[in-house]
Write a protein that holds these residues in place. Structure first.
Motif, short mmCIF file in Angstrom:
data_model
loop_
_atom_site.label_atom_id
_atom_site.label_comp_id
_atom_site.label_asym_id
_atom_site.label_seq_id
_atom_site.Cartn_x
_atom_site.Cartn_y
_atom_site.Cartn_z
N ILE A 1 1.05 -1.08 -0.11
CA ILE A 1 -0.06 0.28 -0.09
C ILE A 1 0.91 1.28 0.03
O ILE A 1 1.88 1.27 0.55
N ASP A 2 0.43 2.19 -0.75
CA ASP A 2 1.23 3.56 -0.79
C ASP A 2 0.36 4.60 -1.33
O ASP A 2 -0.96 4.14 -1.83
N HIS B 1 -4.34 6.80 -3.45
CA HIS B 1 -3.79 5.69 -2.70
C HIS B 1 -4.27 4.35 -3.28
O HIS B 1 -5.33 4.03 -3.86
N ALA B 2 -3.35 3.55 -3.29
CA ALA B 2 -3.23 2.12 -3.96
C ALA B 2 -2.76 0.75 -3.12
O ALA B 2 -2.02 0.93 -2.51
N LEU C 1 -8.30 1.19 -4.99
CA LEU C 1 -7.79 2.44 -5.18
C LEU C 1 -8.85 3.41 -4.56
O LEU C 1 -9.96 3.34 -4.76
N VAL C 2 -8.26 4.68 -3.92
CA VAL C 2 -9.26 5.51 -3.31
C VAL C 2 -8.54 6.83 -3.68
O VAL C 2 -7.18 7.24 -3.63
N PRO D 1 -7.18 6.39 4.78
CA PRO D 1 -8.23 5.51 4.30
C PRO D 1 -7.54 3.95 4.16
O PRO D 1 -8.29 2.81 3.50
N ALA D 2 -6.48 3.53 4.91
CA ALA D 2 -5.84 2.34 4.75
C ALA D 2 -6.72 1.25 5.37
O ALA D 2 -6.75 0.02 4.88
N ALA D 3 -7.49 1.50 6.26
CA ALA D 3 -8.18 0.31 7.22
C ALA D 3 -9.50 -0.23 6.06
O ALA D 3 -9.29 -1.51 6.26
N ALA D 4 -10.01 0.69 5.49
CA ALA D 4 -11.06 0.18 4.46
C ALA D 4 -10.35 -0.42 3.40
O ALA D 4 -11.10 -1.58 2.77
#
Length: 255
Positions: free
Chosen positions: A91-92, A126-127, A138-139, A150-153
């Protein structure tokens, strides 16, 4: 085949997943229109500059938005990424500059996933990618948003015994706890002010460059490397369409 256009292999995967109920007068061929949509985002040109060989530019724009509202781009990405390699997940995030044409949100409205950061007005992508650097989720957020927000979701795709690779921005108790609850391992370098110690493999962490390579591939699309779309949903749809093509090219090269 002209530059940027879909190969026969790519079209064979995409075509069955497009809406096929045609009503009214004959319309422009879907493959032609989709090539026009890709041309627009690959070059970063205005919709009005889409070449006539792809049909009226209004048709390209309208069909892109109509299919986005119908969930076509979401379903395409879900379909091509269904069999992702879940052993290692990365994730990054990456910021892109918002062009002045997109920065026209009215006062009092939401931020439209635009915010001030070191690069000026930016949007952050965010990917979550697999072990081959292919996108799973993707967010979008405003450029100044914290990476962990947004990482948790996004970590719903994390499977038991998987390894999550992320940089120090994701080093938080909440994320480490979430990963542990999923019986996975967070291989994240601890922040310098961290108390306590955590298992960390620098050798495995080196593979995290694959998520950075994904962003490099994504930004070959000039209409994504710079955000020209006012509507964040349209911009995210373009990112998903480009990501579908990244997946398909990985399949095509392996076949």
């Amino acid at each position: 085949m002209r530059r940027y256009e879909l190969s026969d292999f790519e079209w064979s995967i995409i075509h069955p997943r497009l809406p096929n109920k045609v009503r009214g007068v004959a319309r422009v061929d879907d493959r032609k229109v989709l090539n026009g949509i890709l041309w627009r985002f690959r070059t970063g040109s205005p919709w009005a500059d889409v070449p006539e060989r792809y049909g009226p530019y209004t048709t390209c724009y309208n069909r892109f938005v109509r299919w986005r509202k119908a969930g076509v781009w979401d379903r395409l990405l879900a379909a091509v990424s269904k069999a992702f390699d879940g052993e290692i997940i990365m994730i990054d995030s990456s910021c892109v500059r918002v062009h002045q044409h997109a920065a026209t949100a009215k006062k009092g409205a939401d931020d439209g996933c635009m915010g001030r950061s070191r690069g000026g007005l930016t949007t952050k992508i965010h990917a979550l990618v697999d072990a081959e650097g292919r996108p799973i989720d993707l967010v979008l957020t405003a450029g100044q948003a914290h990476d962990g927000k947004p990482a948790a979701a996004m970590l719903d795709a994390l499977q038991p015994d998987a390894i999550l690779l992320a940089d120090r921005a994701y080093d938080s108790d909440a994320i480490r706890t979430l990963v542990a609850e999923r019986k996975a391992w967070a291989n994240i370098p601890p922040k310098k002010n961290r108390t306590g110690s955590f298992p960390f493999s620098a050798w495995i962490y080196r593979q995290r460059n694959l998520v950075e390579r994904y962003f490099n591939k994504l930004k070959h699309f000039r209409g994504i490397a710079t955000r020209y779309d006012r509507d964040p949903q349209n911009f995210l749809a373009a990112i998903k369409l480009a990501s579908v093509r990244i997946w398909l090219k990985s399949y095509e090269s392996a076949s």
